[in-house]
Design a protein around this motif. Structure first.
Motif, PDB file in Angstrom:
ATOM      1  N   UNK A   1      -2.967   1.175  10.892  1.00  0.00           N
ATOM      2  CA  UNK A   1      -3.761   0.097  10.306  1.00  0.00           C
ATOM      3  C   UNK A   1      -3.941   0.276   8.800  1.00  0.00           C
ATOM      4  N   UNK A   2      -4.014   1.531   8.355  1.00  0.00           N
ATOM      5  CA  UNK A   2      -4.070   1.777   6.915  1.00  0.00           C
ATOM      6  C   UNK A   2      -2.759   1.339   6.249  1.00  0.00           C
ATOM      7  N   UNK A   3      -1.640   1.642   6.924  1.00  0.00           N
ATOM      8  CA  UNK A   3      -0.338   1.235   6.390  1.00  0.00           C
ATOM      9  C   UNK A   3      -0.245  -0.282   6.303  1.00  0.00           C
ATOM     10  N   UNK A   4      -0.851  -0.974   7.285  1.00  0.00           N
ATOM     11  CA  UNK A   4      -0.852  -2.435   7.264  1.00  0.00           C
ATOM     12  C   UNK A   4      -1.586  -2.952   6.031  1.00  0.00           C
ATOM     13  N   UNK A   5      -2.771  -2.375   5.762  1.00  0.00           N
ATOM     14  CA  UNK A   5      -3.560  -2.826   4.612  1.00  0.00           C
ATOM     15  C   UNK A   5      -2.801  -2.614   3.295  1.00  0.00           C
ATOM     16  N   UNK A   6      -2.175  -1.456   3.167  1.00  0.00           N
ATOM     17  CA  UNK A   6      -1.415  -1.163   1.959  1.00  0.00           C
ATOM     18  C   UNK A   6      -0.247  -2.142   1.813  1.00  0.00           C
ATOM     19  N   UNK A   7       0.409  -2.427   2.911  1.00  0.00           N
ATOM     20  CA  UNK A   7       1.562  -3.320   2.900  1.00  0.00           C
ATOM     21  C   UNK A   7       1.159  -4.719   2.468  1.00  0.00           C
ATOM     22  N   UNK A   8       0.089  -5.244   3.033  1.00  0.00           N
ATOM     23  CA  UNK A   8      -0.343  -6.599   2.695  1.00  0.00           C
ATOM     24  C   UNK A   8      -0.764  -6.683   1.227  1.00  0.00           C
ATOM     25  N   UNK A   9      -1.395  -5.603   0.750  1.00  0.00           N
ATOM     26  CA  UNK A   9      -1.778  -5.579  -0.663  1.00  0.00           C
ATOM     27  C   UNK A   9      -0.537  -5.562  -1.564  1.00  0.00           C
ATOM     28  N   UNK A  10       0.485  -4.796  -1.179  1.00  0.00           N
ATOM     29  CA  UNK A  10       1.739  -4.752  -1.948  1.00  0.00           C
ATOM     30  C   UNK A  10       2.366  -6.133  -2.057  1.00  0.00           C
ATOM     31  N   UNK A  11       2.419  -6.826  -0.938  1.00  0.00           N
ATOM     32  CA  UNK A  11       3.055  -8.141  -0.918  1.00  0.00           C
ATOM     33  C   UNK A  11       2.261  -9.144  -1.753  1.00  0.00           C
ATOM     34  N   UNK A  12       0.936  -9.013  -1.703  1.00  0.00           N
ATOM     35  CA  UNK A  12       0.105  -9.919  -2.501  1.00  0.00           C
ATOM     36  C   UNK A  12       0.335  -9.679  -3.988  1.00  0.00           C
ATOM     37  N   UNK A  13       0.497  -8.404  -4.371  1.00  0.00           N
ATOM     38  CA  UNK A  13       0.755  -8.079  -5.775  1.00  0.00           C
ATOM     39  C   UNK A  13       2.095  -8.650  -6.246  1.00  0.00           C
ATOM     40  N   UNK A  14       3.015  -8.831  -5.327  1.00  0.00           N
ATOM     41  CA  UNK A  14       4.318  -9.415  -5.663  1.00  0.00           C
ATOM     42  C   UNK A  14       4.296 -10.933  -5.570  1.00  0.00           C
ATOM     43  N   UNK A  15       3.131 -11.500  -5.405  1.00  0.00           N
ATOM     44  CA  UNK A  15       3.001 -12.953  -5.412  1.00  0.00           C
ATOM     45  C   UNK A  15       3.431 -13.629  -4.125  1.00  0.00           C
ATOM     46  N   UNK A  16       3.435 -12.896  -3.015  1.00  0.00           N
ATOM     47  CA  UNK A  16       3.850 -13.468  -1.729  1.00  0.00           C
ATOM     48  C   UNK A  16       2.607 -13.834  -0.931  1.00  0.00           C
ATOM     49  N   UNK A  17       2.460 -15.094  -0.631  1.00  0.00           N
ATOM     50  CA  UNK A  17       1.314 -15.580   0.145  1.00  0.00           C
ATOM     51  C   UNK A  17       1.728 -15.722   1.602  1.00  0.00           C
ATOM     52  N   UNK A  18       1.144 -14.901   2.434  1.00  0.00           N
ATOM     53  CA  UNK A  18       1.452 -14.929   3.862  1.00  0.00           C
ATOM     54  C   UNK A  18       0.509 -15.863   4.592  1.00  0.00           C
ATOM     55  N   UNK A  19       0.894 -16.302   5.797  1.00  0.00           N
ATOM     56  CA  UNK A  19       0.041 -17.186   6.604  1.00  0.00           C
ATOM     57  C   UNK A  19       0.141 -16.796   8.069  1.00  0.00           C
ATOM     58  N   UNK A  20      -0.440 -17.642   8.940  1.00  0.00           N
ATOM     59  CA  UNK A  20      -0.525 -17.296  10.362  1.00  0.00           C
ATOM     60  C   UNK A  20       0.831 -17.262  11.055  1.00  0.00           C
ATOM     61  N   UNK A  21       1.868 -17.818  10.417  1.00  0.00           N
ATOM     62  CA  UNK A  21       3.206 -17.780  11.012  1.00  0.00           C
ATOM     63  C   UNK A  21       3.917 -16.447  10.767  1.00  0.00           C
ATOM     64  N   UNK A  22       3.391 -15.665   9.837  1.00  0.00           N
ATOM     65  CA  UNK A  22       4.000 -14.376   9.522  1.00  0.00           C
ATOM     66  C   UNK A  22       3.444 -13.295  10.445  1.00  0.00           C
ATOM     67  N   UNK A  23       4.282 -12.316  10.753  1.00  0.00           N
ATOM     68  CA  UNK A  23       3.920 -11.293  11.728  1.00  0.00           C
ATOM     69  C   UNK A  23       4.178  -9.894  11.185  1.00  0.00           C
TER      70      UNK A  23
END
Length: 624
Positions: free
Chosen positions: A65-87
């Protein structure tokens, strides 16, 4: 396709993929298998690793779960907006040897399989090979053997031997897939299984269109021929064409401004000609189309367009392709030197062409002219020569496919368009195929494009595919002159240095002498001979020692014996040269006379007696 969809699709085609679980972005992550890998699954993220979208070797739920948080933060920093369709996809970690498999659709070779070292090593070492989508089992193995990682299957690794058939069967499955692009990296190799761990896929778009390969053996048997555009001006191409055919009663000349040339009647128009099978066109580009249409009425099947000024100059030549298809004719060129076949010289190169066993098909007319001239000097003859030029219609694949003899086919290639057909032709022919490929660098590729109007393509892919299909790649353009095909050679020399250099150049073709063979040589040579191949018979060797060594080596059953002569003080080069006219051998014997003034008489003797010989070590092995 998303990764889980790719896994399902691969599974339907018998390709093993990992177990996995999918989670929403806000889910609490936990699985009953650890360690695991965590990956983002989203059409917005193509190269996951580059954007922090992959985490590996995760040992428990908290770390996951920590890896998940880091990953989502990385993607946000790269300007990628995820939504409910992403897994988020969680799969077990696999340990083993990482391999890479891919599928590309190349503009020249169409569908090609790529195999090699996987993981980070794919880009780091680029240890990959290329496998044609139509390759059979042996051809697949030939390709794999071109990689360094193939040592896994021949030598093993850390006490484990891996079965190459795993790779072969995997490649066969990939050959059946209809995709535009596929990356499987890594694919984990265990001793008995292969498992895809990561995958990326682009579905296929438009279906590929395949050029039809021609079978036109009559091209090499011209009998009734017309040359359109002969000339009385010595500086004109039409003059050279006429002069080279002046003694052939089956060659007709056409020029509206001439009545006679070289004692032969000149026809003023095509309409007055008899029926033909072959025509050569050497007239201005703007008149070529009209001329071809007139020749069709004479039942001409094969037309050689010498005329330049088409694709190589940025001008349209597609009408030639259209005419060939519409009327069922075969067009060589345009922008070519011509051809030699059936003993008839339809080129504007040298008129001194001898009959022999070399088939030379070249994209460059200048290369043809150079090699023809050199062949005349070295007493080398040809069976067929075709200067293919821009290949608006007939290309290398058609030429190889149409040759029905057994003599070697030597190709000078700058660029090709129908690579798949070339591979098919190489597989089909029983004749050895040797290729010199120009356009190996980016600068050379640009030069080739401006020269012939053909893209030179990916050199590494070209080399890998044609070698696997059975062709030999030459390192020296002069190798195209020779029909020789040797697997085992012996070198006899009076100089150790020259023998050593020759050994390096001959490589694995150098024959290993048996103890019995060494003993038979020892019976006729001084005690201090080299006791190995190269057979160094020592610097004071004269005519008699060379002859005895040759007579013994002639019994060994090799393909060829190179005889190197260097001009040392006691060397009677002229006497040694006479061995090659006064004695006969079962084995092909190739003299190599090195030096200058001291061997001039010997070389002149060999030349006068039409004995094939070499003056440089590099040229002596240029066809090996």
């Amino acid at each position: 396709m998303l990764e889980n969809e790719i896994y399902a699709w691969l599974g339907e085609h018998g390709i093993q993929t990992p177990a996995y679980k999918l989670f929403g972005l806000n889910d609490d992550l936990d699985v009953d298998f650890y360690p695991v890998a965590l990956k983002i699954q989203s059409p917005k993220v193509i190269h996951k690793s580059d954007l922090g979208g992959v985490a590996i070797n995760i040992g428990d739920s908290d770390a996951l779960n920590k890896a998940k948080d880091v990953m989502l933060a990385n993607l946000e920093q790269h300007g990628i907006s995820l939504d409910e369709n992403d897994k988020l996809l969680v799969s077990p970690m696999y340990t083993g040897i990482e391999l890479f498999f891919g599928i590309v659709n190349d503009p020249v070779f169409e569908k090609v399989i790529v195999f090699g070292a996987g993981g980070i090593f794919t880009e780091l070492f680029k240890d990959v090979c290329f496998i044609d989508s139509e390759a059979g089992e042996q051809e697949i193995i030939n390709a794999i053997s071109q990689t360094k990682i193939s040592a896994l299957f021949t030598k093993g690794f850390r006490g484990k031997m891996y079965d190459i058939n795993l790779i072969v069967e995997f490649v066969k499955k990939l050959q059946q897939l209809d995709v535009k692009e596929l990356d499987l990296n890594p694919v984990i190799l265990f001793e008995n299984t292969l498992t895809v761990v990561d995958a990326r896929l682009l579905p296929n778009g438009e279906p590929a269109t395949h050029a039809t390969i021609k079978y036109i053996p009559g091209l090499f048997k011209p009998e009734k021929i017309a040359i359109i555009g002969v000339s009385a001006h010595t500086e004109k191409v039409g003059y050279a064409l006429a002069k080279n055919t002046s003694n052939n009663a089956s060659v007709y000349y056409v020029n509206p401004g001439l009545d006679m040339l070289f004692g032969k009647k000149v026809y003023n128009c095509i309409e007055d000609l008899p029926m033909l099978d072959t025509a050569v066109i050497a007239i201005p580009a703007q008149s070529v189309k009209e001329t071809i249409l007139k020749l069709v009425s004479k039942q001409v099947k094969n037309i050689i367009v010498i005329t330049a000024g088409f694709k190589e100059c940025g001008q349209d030549e597609s009408f030639l392709t259209g005419l060939a298809k519409q009327y069922g004719i075969n067009i060589i060129g345009p922008n070519c030197l011509g051809m030699y076949a059936n003993g008839t010289n339809l080129t504007f190169g040298t008129g001194n062409i001898g009959n022999g066993s070399v088939n030379l098909f070249s994209q460059s007319g200048a290369i043809v002219a150079e090699l023809m001239d050199k062949a005349a000097l070295n007493n080398i003859g040809f069976e067929n020569i075709v200067s293919a030029g821009n290949m608006a219609d007939v290309d290398f694949a058609d030429l190889v496919n149409s040759y029905t003899g057994s003599n070697p086919i030597n190709l000078y290639i700058e660029g090709i368009l129908n690579g798949k057909n070339l591979l098919r032709a190489i597989r089909k022919t029983t004749a050895p195929v040797k290729i010199f490929k120009a356009g190996q660098t980016e600068i050379a590729r640009k030069a080739a494009f401006s020269h012939t109007g053909n893209l030179a393509g990916n050199y590494e892919m070209f080399v890998g595919l044609v070698k696997s299909a059975g062709a030999k790649l030459l390192k020296d353009v002069n190798g195209l002159l020779y029909p020789h095909h040797f697997s085992k050679v012996i070198v006899i020399t009076n100089a150790g240095g020259a023998g050593t250099v020759m050994s390096d150049m001959a490589g694995d073709k150098l024959y290993q002498l048996s103890p019995e063979e060494k003993a038979s040589l020892s019976a006729v040579l001084p005690p201090n001979w080299s006791k190995n191949n190269p057979v160094d018979i020592i610097g004071d060797a004269g005519h008699e020692r060379y002859l005895k060594a040759l007579q013994v080596a002639d019994t060994f059953g090799v393909d060829a014996i190179y005889v190197i002569v260097t001009p040392q003080f006691m060397t009677d080069a002229e006497a040694i040269s006479k061995i090659f006219t006064s004695s006969s051998f079962k084995t092909k014997v190739l003299p190599v006379f090195l030096g200058g003034e001291m061997i001039q008489t010997a070389k002149a003797y060999l030349q006068q007696n039409k004995v094939e010989f070499f003056e440089e070590l590099s040229e002596a092995v240029c066809f090996l």
